[in-house]
Design a protein around this motif. Structure first.
Motif, PDB file in Angstrom:
ATOM      1  N   PRO A 168       0.685  -1.312   0.061  1.00  0.00           N
ATOM      2  CA  PRO A 168      -0.056   0.077   0.028  1.00  0.00           C
ATOM      3  C   PRO A 168       0.791   1.273  -0.005  1.00  0.00           C
ATOM      4  O   PRO A 168       0.243   2.251  -0.249  1.00  0.00           O
ATOM      5  N   ILE A 169       2.096   1.254   0.487  1.00  0.00           N
ATOM      6  CA  ILE A 169       3.062   2.578   0.502  1.00  0.00           C
ATOM      7  C   ILE A 169       3.554   2.867  -0.961  1.00  0.00           C
ATOM      8  O   ILE A 169       3.544   3.621  -1.344  1.00  0.00           O
ATOM      9  N   SER A 170       4.283   1.341  -1.525  1.00  0.00           N
ATOM     10  CA  SER A 170       5.045   1.732  -2.850  1.00  0.00           C
ATOM     11  C   SER A 170       4.096   1.593  -4.016  1.00  0.00           C
ATOM     12  O   SER A 170       4.312   1.892  -5.049  1.00  0.00           O
ATOM     13  N   GLY A 171       3.024   0.960  -3.668  1.00  0.00           N
ATOM     14  CA  GLY A 171       1.852   0.385  -5.044  1.00  0.00           C
ATOM     15  C   GLY A 171       2.539  -0.729  -5.652  1.00  0.00           C
ATOM     16  O   GLY A 171       2.138  -1.110  -6.727  1.00  0.00           O
ATOM     17  N   GLN A 172       3.673  -1.423  -5.372  1.00  0.00           N
ATOM     18  CA  GLN A 172       4.124  -2.483  -6.095  1.00  0.00           C
ATOM     19  C   GLN A 172       3.783  -3.805  -5.690  1.00  0.00           C
ATOM     20  O   GLN A 172       3.566  -4.140  -4.193  1.00  0.00           O
ATOM     21  N   LEU A 173       3.378  -4.936  -6.682  1.00  0.00           N
ATOM     22  CA  LEU A 173       3.265  -6.196  -6.369  1.00  0.00           C
ATOM     23  C   LEU A 173       4.726  -6.809  -5.704  1.00  0.00           C
ATOM     24  O   LEU A 173       5.453  -6.857  -6.197  1.00  0.00           O
ATOM     25  N   GLU A 174       4.328  -7.547  -4.664  1.00  0.00           N
ATOM     26  CA  GLU A 174       5.457  -8.134  -3.934  1.00  0.00           C
ATOM     27  C   GLU A 174       4.906  -9.477  -3.097  1.00  0.00           C
ATOM     28  O   GLU A 174       3.867  -9.670  -2.946  1.00  0.00           O
ATOM     29  N   GLY A 175       5.974 -10.318  -3.105  1.00  0.00           N
ATOM     30  CA  GLY A 175       5.760 -11.493  -2.354  1.00  0.00           C
ATOM     31  C   GLY A 175       6.570 -12.615  -2.953  1.00  0.00           C
ATOM     32  O   GLY A 175       7.561 -12.570  -3.796  1.00  0.00           O
ATOM     33  N   PHE A 176       6.631 -13.794  -2.369  1.00  0.00           N
ATOM     34  CA  PHE A 176       7.149 -15.038  -2.714  1.00  0.00           C
ATOM     35  C   PHE A 176       6.876 -15.388  -4.164  1.00  0.00           C
ATOM     36  O   PHE A 176       7.993 -15.486  -5.005  1.00  0.00           O
ATOM     37  N   ASP A 177       5.749 -15.548  -4.495  1.00  0.00           N
ATOM     38  CA  ASP A 177       5.487 -15.887  -5.810  1.00  0.00           C
ATOM     39  C   ASP A 177       5.870 -14.653  -6.914  1.00  0.00           C
ATOM     40  O   ASP A 177       6.405 -14.966  -8.115  1.00  0.00           O
ATOM     41  N   ILE A 178       5.926 -13.423  -6.514  1.00  0.00           N
ATOM     42  CA  ILE A 178       6.154 -12.404  -7.355  1.00  0.00           C
ATOM     43  C   ILE A 178       7.812 -12.374  -7.621  1.00  0.00           C
ATOM     44  O   ILE A 178       8.212 -12.371  -8.672  1.00  0.00           O
ATOM     45  N   ASP A 179       8.632 -12.980  -6.490  1.00  0.00           N
ATOM     46  CA  ASP A 179       9.939 -13.033  -6.727  1.00  0.00           C
ATOM     47  C   ASP A 179      10.273 -14.220  -7.539  1.00  0.00           C
ATOM     48  O   ASP A 179      11.212 -14.191  -8.499  1.00  0.00           O
ATOM     49  N   MET A 180       9.335 -15.328  -7.660  1.00  0.00           N
ATOM     50  CA  MET A 180       9.925 -16.255  -8.446  1.00  0.00           C
ATOM     51  C   MET A 180       9.529 -16.040 -10.006  1.00  0.00           C
ATOM     52  O   MET A 180      10.244 -16.252 -10.877  1.00  0.00           O
ATOM     53  N   ALA A 181       8.398 -15.045 -10.098  1.00  0.00           N
ATOM     54  CA  ALA A 181       8.364 -14.438 -11.665  1.00  0.00           C
ATOM     55  C   ALA A 181       9.818 -13.575 -11.982  1.00  0.00           C
ATOM     56  O   ALA A 181      10.098 -13.578 -13.119  1.00  0.00           O
ATOM     57  N   ARG A 182       9.832 -12.864 -11.000  1.00  0.00           N
ATOM     58  CA  ARG A 182      11.004 -11.792 -11.331  1.00  0.00           C
ATOM     59  C   ARG A 182      12.458 -12.607 -11.738  1.00  0.00           C
ATOM     60  O   ARG A 182      13.154 -12.007 -12.495  1.00  0.00           O
ATOM     61  N   LEU A 183      12.715 -13.550 -11.002  1.00  0.00           N
ATOM     62  CA  LEU A 183      13.684 -14.470 -11.546  1.00  0.00           C
ATOM     63  C   LEU A 183      13.748 -14.995 -12.977  1.00  0.00           C
ATOM     64  O   LEU A 183      14.794 -14.902 -13.707  1.00  0.00           O
ATOM     65  N   VAL A 184      12.684 -15.098 -13.436  1.00  0.00           N
ATOM     66  CA  VAL A 184      12.488 -15.498 -14.733  1.00  0.00           C
ATOM     67  C   VAL A 184      12.824 -14.309 -15.884  1.00  0.00           C
ATOM     68  O   VAL A 184      13.443 -14.457 -16.929  1.00  0.00           O
ATOM     69  N   SER A 185      12.382 -13.073 -15.357  1.00  0.00           N
ATOM     70  CA  SER A 185      12.611 -11.869 -16.075  1.00  0.00           C
ATOM     71  C   SER A 185      13.874 -11.494 -16.120  1.00  0.00           C
ATOM     72  O   SER A 185      14.656 -11.023 -17.100  1.00  0.00           O
ATOM     73  N   GLN A 186      14.805 -11.793 -15.021  1.00  0.00           N
ATOM     74  CA  GLN A 186      16.194 -11.417 -14.818  1.00  0.00           C
ATOM     75  C   GLN A 186      17.024 -12.594 -15.776  1.00  0.00           C
ATOM     76  O   GLN A 186      17.903 -11.993 -16.351  1.00  0.00           O
TER      77      GLN A 186
END
Length: 334
Positions: free
Chosen positions: A115-133
């Motif tokens: 609610p502060i940054s407006g960004q989606l975050e969490g364990f599943d989000i990290d897994m998706a970001r690994l693929v983008s990286q």
């Protein structure tokens, strides 16, 4: 908390206020994505040829399922970011300039909007970001689309998203429609009940209303407990609103999800041992087995270099305890 007797009016008022807050947050999240990208449907899966370095034989994802956890062997070697095999699904994603992933927007700890940054975050989000990286060399070249549990398979089938990272249990029935990565997390179904309830499992909730999201394995599991009254909602947050408004008596779901709900409601608790095994996999269009192989290589690398454990410690350790050993991948398919 033993001996702390709360008046019935105080919890009721608190839960109504919490319900109003959760409803407002849910309305703000509806239809949101995490970037300024306009949603762009992917080409149909059949239009993307497979790379010679990681063949995707026609029909290799056929609905034959002796072992639901069996996925495809990782691509080897893992291509360097920015050097995806010509003609591969990953090259198509790279040319587009972003990875499109369906995620939850209201599963605290797994996939939820800060609610502060407006960004989606969490364990599943990290897994998706690994693929983008791994594709771009940049975890932020990603479009996170907030979807419901019921939308996960249809959006993969029609090519609207590249991946689904939304606490999705791997099952043989789902293999008939989509493909999965290797298991990246092992959860289990539990029950959330009011604080002070004597219930410790679904078996203790005979005649009571139990909520689970439409399209989830948690809702299907309620069929094994005919004494309870199943109630569906679009999301677990929808179930939490019903719970707080007194429309249901309990919520069932994966322990990871329920831990996030309990963190939002001081009058709720997660009880009992897990009564199912819920192996999570990243969902992929059934035709894109080259992308499955790529994702499996990325996940294996994240386990080996410690990024998997770092993500668990950040999001789940406080609620669920010390990091377990990561699931052992099964590459027995194809």
């Amino acid at each position: 908390m033993s001996g702390d007797v709360r008046g019935t009016q105080e919890p009721a008022r608190g839960r109504v206020v919490l319900a109003a807050v959760v409803t407002l947050v849910g309305a703000l999240l509806a239809g949101c994505t995490s970037s300024g990208y306009d949603p762009t449907p992917l080409p149909t899966a059949s239009a993307a040829p497979s790379p010679t370095s990681s063949p995707s034989p026609s029909g290799s994802a056929a609905p034959v399922c002796d072992d639901p956890l069996a996925s495809y062997a990782p691509i080897s070697p893992l291509p360097a970011p920015g050097s995806m095999p010509s003609g591969s699904t990953m090259a198509t994603i790279a040319e587009r300039g972003r990875l499109i992933v369906g995620v939850s927007g209201d599963s605290l700890l797994l996939g939820a909007r800060n609610p502060i940054s407006g960004q989606l975050e969490g364990f599943d989000i990290d897994m998706a970001r690994l693929v983008s990286q791994a594709i771009f060399g940049d975890p932020d070249k990603i479009e996170l689309r907030v979807i419901t549990a019921a939308e996960r398979i249809p959006l993969l089938e029609d090519g609207s998203v590249d991946l689904v990272a939304r606490n999705m249990t791997i099952t043989c029935a789902r293999w008939e429609q989509i493909a999965f990565s290797a298991e990246y997390y092992r959860s289990g179904q539990k029950v959330l009940v009011p604080l002070g309830s004597s219930a410790t499992s679904l078996a203790d909730l005979a005649g009571q209303r139990v909520c689970a999201p439409a399209g989830s394995t948690s809702l299907v599991k309620l069929e094994d407990f005919p004494e309870v009254v199943p109630v569906s909602a679009a999301t677990h947050t929808g179930c939490l609103v019903k719970f707080q408004q007194g429309e249901v008596d309990a919520i069932t779901g994966d322990d990871t999800v329920l831990a996030g709900l309990a963190a939002q409601d001081p009058y709720a608790q997660v009880v009992g041992p897990a009564f199912t095994a819920e192996p999570y996999g990243l969902g992929v269009n059934q035709a894109n087995t080259d992308l499955v192989r790529f994702v499996n290589a990325v996940l294996a690398q994240a386990v080996a270099d410690g990024r998997w454990t770092q993500s668990y410690d950040r999001w789940l350790a406080d609620a669920l305890g010390a990091a377990p050993a990561p699931p052992v991948p099964d590459y027995g398919r194809g």
